[in-house]
Design a protein around this motif. Sequence first.
Motif, PDB file in Angstrom:
ATOM      1  N   GLU A  12       0.885  -1.210  -0.017  1.00 22.19           N
ATOM      2  CA  GLU A  12      -0.089  -0.044   0.002  1.00 22.19           C
ATOM      3  C   GLU A  12       0.941   1.313   0.057  1.00 22.19           C
ATOM      4  N   GLY A  13       0.165   2.462  -0.409  1.00 22.67           N
ATOM      5  CA  GLY A  13       0.981   3.711  -0.451  1.00 22.67           C
ATOM      6  C   GLY A  13       0.258   4.485  -1.057  1.00 22.67           C
ATOM      7  N   ILE A  14       0.599   5.907  -0.758  1.00 24.47           N
ATOM      8  CA  ILE A  14      -0.261   6.789  -1.757  1.00 24.47           C
ATOM      9  C   ILE A  14       0.106   6.791  -3.274  1.00 24.47           C
ATOM     10  N   ASP A  15      -0.464   7.315  -4.199  1.00 23.90           N
ATOM     11  CA  ASP A  15      -0.133   7.377  -5.649  1.00 23.90           C
ATOM     12  C   ASP A  15       1.372   7.827  -5.784  1.00 23.90           C
ATOM     13  N   GLY A  16       2.227   6.971  -6.623  1.00 24.92           N
ATOM     14  CA  GLY A  16       3.387   7.490  -6.936  1.00 24.92           C
ATOM     15  C   GLY A  16       4.332   7.099  -5.861  1.00 24.92           C
ATOM     16  N   SER A  17       4.070   6.049  -4.852  1.00 29.24           N
ATOM     17  CA  SER A  17       4.929   5.614  -3.771  1.00 29.24           C
ATOM     18  C   SER A  17       6.113   4.682  -4.224  1.00 29.24           C
ATOM     19  N   GLY A  18       5.660   4.320  -5.508  1.00 24.49           N
ATOM     20  CA  GLY A  18       6.956   3.371  -6.084  1.00 24.49           C
ATOM     21  C   GLY A  18       6.738   1.617  -5.675  1.00 24.49           C
ATOM     22  N   LYS A  19       5.355   1.378  -5.369  1.00 24.23           N
ATOM     23  CA  LYS A  19       4.732   0.056  -5.144  1.00 24.23           C
ATOM     24  C   LYS A  19       5.322  -0.948  -6.359  1.00 24.23           C
ATOM     25  N   MET A 165      -3.658  14.128  -1.662  1.00 27.01           N
ATOM     26  CA  MET A 165      -2.473  12.958  -1.361  1.00 27.01           C
ATOM     27  C   MET A 165      -2.217  13.161   0.110  1.00 27.01           C
ATOM     28  N   LYS A 166      -2.224  14.371   0.774  1.00 30.63           N
ATOM     29  CA  LYS A 166      -1.655  14.716   1.956  1.00 30.63           C
ATOM     30  C   LYS A 166      -2.484  13.985   3.107  1.00 30.63           C
ATOM     31  N   LYS A 167      -3.932  14.107   2.581  1.00 29.10           N
ATOM     32  CA  LYS A 167      -5.020  13.813   3.416  1.00 29.10           C
ATOM     33  C   LYS A 167      -5.077  12.457   3.487  1.00 29.10           C
ATOM     34  N   THR A 168      -4.822  11.673   2.293  1.00 32.58           N
ATOM     35  CA  THR A 168      -5.003  10.207   2.042  1.00 32.58           C
ATOM     36  C   THR A 168      -3.855   9.690   2.925  1.00 32.58           C
ATOM     37  N   ARG A 169      -2.628  10.147   2.712  1.00 32.02           N
ATOM     38  CA  ARG A 169      -1.608   9.818   3.632  1.00 32.02           C
ATOM     39  C   ARG A 169      -1.956   9.643   5.319  1.00 32.02           C
ATOM     40  N   ALA A 170      -2.529  10.712   5.750  1.00 33.80           N
ATOM     41  CA  ALA A 170      -3.071  11.036   6.948  1.00 33.80           C
ATOM     42  C   ALA A 170      -3.868   9.802   7.395  1.00 33.80           C
ATOM     43  N   LYS A 171      -4.888   9.667   6.376  1.00 30.56           N
ATOM     44  CA  LYS A 171      -5.832   8.869   6.580  1.00 30.56           C
ATOM     45  C   LYS A 171      -5.578   7.065   6.794  1.00 30.56           C
ATOM     46  N   PHE A 172      -4.379   7.235   5.839  1.00 29.42           N
ATOM     47  CA  PHE A 172      -3.951   5.625   6.005  1.00 29.42           C
ATOM     48  C   PHE A 172      -3.133   5.510   7.587  1.00 29.42           C
ATOM     49  N   PHE A 173      -2.729   6.473   8.001  1.00 27.84           N
ATOM     50  CA  PHE A 173      -2.188   6.440   9.551  1.00 27.84           C
ATOM     51  C   PHE A 173      -3.120   6.180  10.330  1.00 27.84           C
TER      52      PHE A 173
END
Length: 210
Positions: A12-19, A165-173
Amino acid sequence: MSNSKPLFIVFEGIDGSGKSTQIRMLQENLKLMGRSVCTTAEPTNSATGGLIRDTLSGNYIRSTAELASLFLTDRISHNVNPVWGIKKLLGEGKDVISDRYYYSSFAYQGLSTDIDWVLDMNLNCPDVQKPDLCIYLDVDPDSCKKRIDTNRTHLEIFELDPELMKKTRAKFFEVFEKLGDSENIRIVDANKPIDELADEIFAIVKGLID
Ligand code: TYD
């Protein structure tokens, strides 16, 4: 030849995280151990996956609840499809590495609909199995946005806005906090060099193999 049970691993990771790169490198490393490894992704190539892509591309607007339901339907196919489903592949003794899974629904759809409903329907669905491991690639959202803008010609709805994208990262956490020890989640710093990161991920996965 490694003889431990087949593993179901999710990236998992936000878009463009290199998965994609890390998934390919983990697949290679596991194959070198003599394991048989398949890679899958969500949304899948099923008919439902096509409906989802129409929405991600911005061509067909749906409510977040409708999109979350489609992701779950697609995820059920991903699990139980008799030809390419996770259960079938694991049953054949193959490791399965998936690019995204229900954690993405929690983070992306959880941003704009009832997150507990999204959690419940996924975690309590009898056809949706729990991964052995989730690797979250944590990267700085600003560098992800730059990478996406350089590499893609068409942006999907979640790739347009750096703030989103910042909000999505925060939501993952927030979601990982909420899930606690009920899921095996490992957050790795994906800002580091690719090879170093691949070694770190491989070491985590080897810890699951007898
Ligand atoms: P992505 O991994 O970016 O695929 P691609 O490289 O083919 O564009 O995933 C597509 C998008 O779908 C991504 O922005 C995250 C989103 N998504 C959700 O919103 N919910 C989900 O449950 C899943 C699996 C993905």
